[in-house]
Design an enzyme around this catalytic site. Structure first.
Site, mmCIF file in Angstrom:
data_model
loop_
_atom_site.group_PDB
_atom_site.id
_atom_site.type_symbol
_atom_site.label_atom_id
_atom_site.label_comp_id
_atom_site.label_asym_id
_atom_site.label_seq_id
_atom_site.Cartn_x
_atom_site.Cartn_y
_atom_site.Cartn_z
ATOM 1 N N THR A 1 -13.170 2.634 -18.088
ATOM 2 C CA THR A 1 -13.987 1.841 -19.230
ATOM 3 C C THR A 1 -14.667 2.665 -20.217
ATOM 4 O O THR A 1 -14.714 2.445 -21.281
ATOM 5 C CB THR A 1 -14.798 0.693 -18.411
ATOM 6 O OG1 THR A 1 -14.200 -0.163 -17.505
ATOM 7 C CG2 THR A 1 -15.569 -0.183 -19.649
ATOM 8 N N SER B 1 -8.168 -0.767 -19.237
ATOM 9 C CA SER B 1 -9.151 0.030 -18.166
ATOM 10 C C SER B 1 -10.249 -1.111 -17.681
ATOM 11 O O SER B 1 -10.801 -0.681 -16.690
ATOM 12 C CB SER B 1 -9.926 1.081 -19.255
ATOM 13 O OG SER B 1 -10.577 0.046 -20.143
ATOM 14 N N LYS C 1 -15.517 5.324 -5.790
ATOM 15 C CA LYS C 1 -14.861 5.429 -6.998
ATOM 16 C C LYS C 1 -14.205 6.980 -7.132
ATOM 17 O O LYS C 1 -15.019 8.025 -6.847
ATOM 18 C CB LYS C 1 -15.670 5.007 -8.140
ATOM 19 C CG LYS C 1 -14.697 4.969 -9.434
ATOM 20 C CD LYS C 1 -15.491 4.484 -10.789
ATOM 21 C CE LYS C 1 -14.647 4.522 -11.842
ATOM 22 N NZ LYS C 1 -13.161 3.928 -11.685
ATOM 23 N N HIS D 1 -21.113 3.465 -10.855
ATOM 24 C CA HIS D 1 -20.063 2.647 -10.224
ATOM 25 C C HIS D 1 -20.513 3.095 -8.592
ATOM 26 O O HIS D 1 -21.233 4.094 -8.435
ATOM 27 C CB HIS D 1 -18.722 3.246 -10.314
ATOM 28 C CG HIS D 1 -18.085 2.718 -11.537
ATOM 29 N ND1 HIS D 1 -18.406 3.279 -12.973
ATOM 30 C CD2 HIS D 1 -17.232 1.241 -11.821
ATOM 31 C CE1 HIS D 1 -17.542 2.123 -13.687
ATOM 32 N NE2 HIS D 1 -17.174 1.260 -13.184
ATOM 33 N N HIS D 2 -19.957 2.378 -7.867
ATOM 34 C CA HIS D 2 -19.826 2.608 -6.443
ATOM 35 C C HIS D 2 -19.602 3.872 -5.953
ATOM 36 O O HIS D 2 -18.771 4.705 -6.672
ATOM 37 C CB HIS D 2 -19.255 1.339 -5.585
ATOM 38 C CG HIS D 2 -17.776 1.419 -6.187
ATOM 39 N ND1 HIS D 2 -16.570 2.272 -5.781
ATOM 40 C CD2 HIS D 2 -17.242 0.655 -7.104
ATOM 41 C CE1 HIS D 2 -15.669 1.874 -6.403
ATOM 42 N NE2 HIS D 2 -15.736 1.281 -7.246
ATOM 43 N N LYS E 1 0.821 -1.290 -0.158
ATOM 44 C CA LYS E 1 0.106 -0.112 -0.027
ATOM 45 C C LYS E 1 0.898 1.342 -0.035
ATOM 46 O O LYS E 1 0.580 2.330 0.376
ATOM 47 C CB LYS E 1 -0.926 0.026 1.080
ATOM 48 C CG LYS E 1 -2.081 -1.177 1.277
ATOM 49 C CD LYS E 1 -2.795 -0.878 2.486
ATOM 50 C CE LYS E 1 -4.270 -1.839 2.314
ATOM 51 N NZ LYS E 1 -5.271 -1.411 3.420
HETATM 52 N N1 LIG Z 1 -8.969 -2.477 -14.826
HETATM 53 C C1 LIG Z 1 -9.889 -2.868 -14.287
HETATM 54 O O1 LIG Z 1 -10.407 -4.139 -14.711
HETATM 55 C C2 LIG Z 1 -10.473 -2.409 -12.874
HETATM 56 C C3 LIG Z 1 -9.615 -1.400 -12.506
HETATM 57 N N2 LIG Z 1 -10.167 -0.658 -11.323
HETATM 58 C C4 LIG Z 1 -9.273 0.596 -10.862
HETATM 59 O O2 LIG Z 1 -8.495 -0.085 -9.898
HETATM 60 C C5 LIG Z 1 -8.072 1.086 -8.910
HETATM 61 C C6 LIG Z 1 -8.220 0.529 -7.770
HETATM 62 O O3 LIG Z 1 -9.650 0.035 -7.476
HETATM 63 P P1 LIG Z 1 -9.993 -0.404 -5.924
HETATM 64 O O4 LIG Z 1 -9.027 -1.374 -5.581
HETATM 65 O O5 LIG Z 1 -11.559 -0.299 -6.057
HETATM 66 O O6 LIG Z 1 -9.621 0.866 -5.039
HETATM 67 P P2 LIG Z 1 -9.144 0.718 -3.389
HETATM 68 O O7 LIG Z 1 -9.347 2.201 -3.218
HETATM 69 O O8 LIG Z 1 -10.083 -0.062 -2.727
HETATM 70 O O9 LIG Z 1 -7.722 0.251 -3.289
HETATM 71 C C7 LIG Z 1 -6.606 1.267 -3.568
HETATM 72 C C8 LIG Z 1 -5.376 0.792 -2.662
HETATM 73 O O10 LIG Z 1 -4.293 1.448 -3.182
HETATM 74 C C9 LIG Z 1 -3.606 1.647 -1.872
HETATM 75 N N3 LIG Z 1 -2.659 2.652 -2.226
HETATM 76 C C10 LIG Z 1 -2.595 3.938 -1.586
HETATM 77 N N4 LIG Z 1 -1.728 4.676 -1.714
HETATM 78 C C11 LIG Z 1 -0.922 3.824 -2.407
HETATM 79 C C12 LIG Z 1 0.606 3.811 -2.732
HETATM 80 N N5 LIG Z 1 1.243 5.146 -2.817
HETATM 81 N N6 LIG Z 1 1.161 2.825 -3.618
HETATM 82 C C13 LIG Z 1 0.332 1.788 -3.713
HETATM 83 N N7 LIG Z 1 -0.902 1.427 -3.192
HETATM 84 C C14 LIG Z 1 -1.423 2.808 -2.701
HETATM 85 C C15 LIG Z 1 -4.782 1.994 -0.958
HETATM 86 O O11 LIG Z 1 -4.217 1.873 0.359
HETATM 87 P P3 LIG Z 1 -4.988 2.290 1.595
HETATM 88 O O12 LIG Z 1 -6.259 1.651 1.669
HETATM 89 O O13 LIG Z 1 -4.229 2.627 2.811
HETATM 90 O O14 LIG Z 1 -5.596 3.673 1.041
HETATM 91 C C16 LIG Z 1 -5.732 0.825 -1.233
HETATM 92 O O15 LIG Z 1 -5.287 -0.351 -0.789
HETATM 93 C C17 LIG Z 1 -9.047 2.405 -9.358
HETATM 94 O O16 LIG Z 1 -8.381 3.152 -10.356
HETATM 95 C C18 LIG Z 1 -10.241 1.553 -10.095
HETATM 96 O O17 LIG Z 1 -10.643 2.400 -11.137
HETATM 97 C C19 LIG Z 1 -11.068 -1.352 -10.551
HETATM 98 C C20 LIG Z 1 -11.722 -2.438 -10.963
HETATM 99 C C21 LIG Z 1 -11.544 -3.143 -12.138
HETATM 100 O O1 LIG Z 2 -13.382 1.662 -9.859
HETATM 101 C C1 LIG Z 2 -14.029 0.521 -10.310
HETATM 102 O O2 LIG Z 2 -14.682 -0.104 -9.203
HETATM 103 C C2 LIG Z 2 -13.702 0.377 -11.494
HETATM 104 N N1 LIG Z 2 -13.109 0.819 -12.209
HETATM 105 C C3 LIG Z 2 -12.602 0.614 -13.613
HETATM 106 C C4 LIG Z 2 -12.977 1.818 -14.468
HETATM 107 O O3 LIG Z 2 -12.710 2.980 -14.079
HETATM 108 O O4 LIG Z 2 -13.417 1.493 -15.794
HETATM 109 C C5 LIG Z 2 -13.256 -0.952 -14.278
HETATM 110 C C6 LIG Z 2 -14.478 -0.918 -13.525
HETATM 111 O O5 LIG Z 2 -15.668 -0.408 -14.298
HETATM 112 C C7 LIG Z 2 -14.642 -1.010 -11.935
#
Ligand SMILES: NC(=O)C1=CN([C@@H]2O[C@H](COP(=O)(O)OP(=O)(O)OC[C@H]3O[C@@H](n4cnc5c(N)ncnc54)[C@H](OP(=O)(O)O)[C@@H]3O)[C@@H](O)[C@H]2O)C=CC1
Ligand SMILES: O=C(O)C1=N[C@H](C(=O)O)C[C@H](O)C1
Length: 233
Positions: A142, A97, A135, A131-132, A31
């Protein structure tokens, strides 16, 4: 293979489960900014963090010559710089994405419909993504990929505008609601009818599986890739 997770939130935790079930060893759950020390010498990094830190995270991994699968959205203004770093360091980078098979099929369907509509002027076009409430970026990565697919075939649309629908502009509506995993719709509307194509994620499992499959695929590759390369679409 050995996988390091950079970003350990909603996605990181599910990817951990999927990777472990598929027999991989998760050697880091970070993280914070990755370094040679805290990554623990992985074969591949899977990065799902935050828009504001993704660039520095991916850059650090590539400069350590570790291939990266990046799913973090909202930082694409720096993507071309990352792609240069991947080449300079003789390693591999893949941004998606959306890693779900369903959405990548939806991307292909979207482009086929956009191609059909390229000479049809009776319809306006609008995107909607839901989305939730957690976000941080809007519109979704996407939705931006969907818009790019439309522009590829319909140059009459000058650009996209968030929450606007003007003639010759693609309106993108970003809705934040409850814990919605991700729903994307494309609407073509005329004065007499509407055509809609839609993808609905029921949970995050498809995103996680796609990211791990991409990590398995990229392991011995060099260069910059997309999910289409993994899926052969
Ligand atoms: N391409 C795809 O298929 C998908 C893409 N996404 C994208 O993925 C990203 C993450 O989504 P999601 O998991 O829901 O988000 P979350 O906010 O649940 O998770 C983000 C994580 O990053 C951590 N973090 C904070 N700062 C840093 C750092 N400097 N370096 C590394 N990690 C850090 C956070 O830590 P802490 O908990 O301490 O804040 C947390 O654990 C978003 O941009 C989303 O749009 C999401 C779903 C599907
Ligand atoms: O933040 C999310 O959850 C997601 N982010 C991605 C996006 O920005 O398109 C992919 C997915 O829709 C879920």
């Amino acid at each position: 293979m050995k996988i390091a997770l950079v970003g350990y939130g909603k996605m990181g935790k599910i990817i951990d489960e999927v990777a472990t079930k598929r027999g991989h060893e998760v050697v880091a759950r970070l993280k914070e900014t990755p370094t040679a020390g805290n990554l623990n010498n992985p074969d591949v990094v899977i990065e799902f963090s935050l828009p504001e830190v993704a660039f520095q995270n991916v850059k650090a991994c590539l400069e350590n010559k570790i291939p990266v699968i990046c799913g973090t959205t909202g930082w694409l203004d720096k993507k071309s710089e990352i792609e240069k770093i991947a080449i300079e360091n003789n390693t591999a980078f893949l941004y998606g994405s959306n890693f779900s098979l369903g959405v990548n099929l939806f991307f292909a369907l979207n482009e086929k419909l956009a191609d059909l509509m390229k000479n049809v002027n009776e319809y306006s076009c609008q995107l909607e993504e839901i989305h939730h409430i957690h976000k941080k970026d809007a519109p979704s990565g996407t939705a931006i990929s969907i818009a790019e697919g439309i522009f590829k075939y319909n140059p009459k649309f000058e650009a996209w505008k968030l929450e606007e629908t003007k003639e010759n502009q693609l309106g993108i509506f970003a809705i934040r609601e409850d814990e919605v995993p991700g729903t994307h719709s494309v609407f073509y509307r005329s004065e007499v009818d509407e055509i809609e194509i839609k993808h609905t994620a029921f949970n995050r499992d498809g995103f996680a599986l796609g990211a791990v499959v991409a990590a398995e695929w990229i392991k011995d590759k060099k260069g910059n890739f997309a999910m289409n390369d993994v899926l052969g679409l």
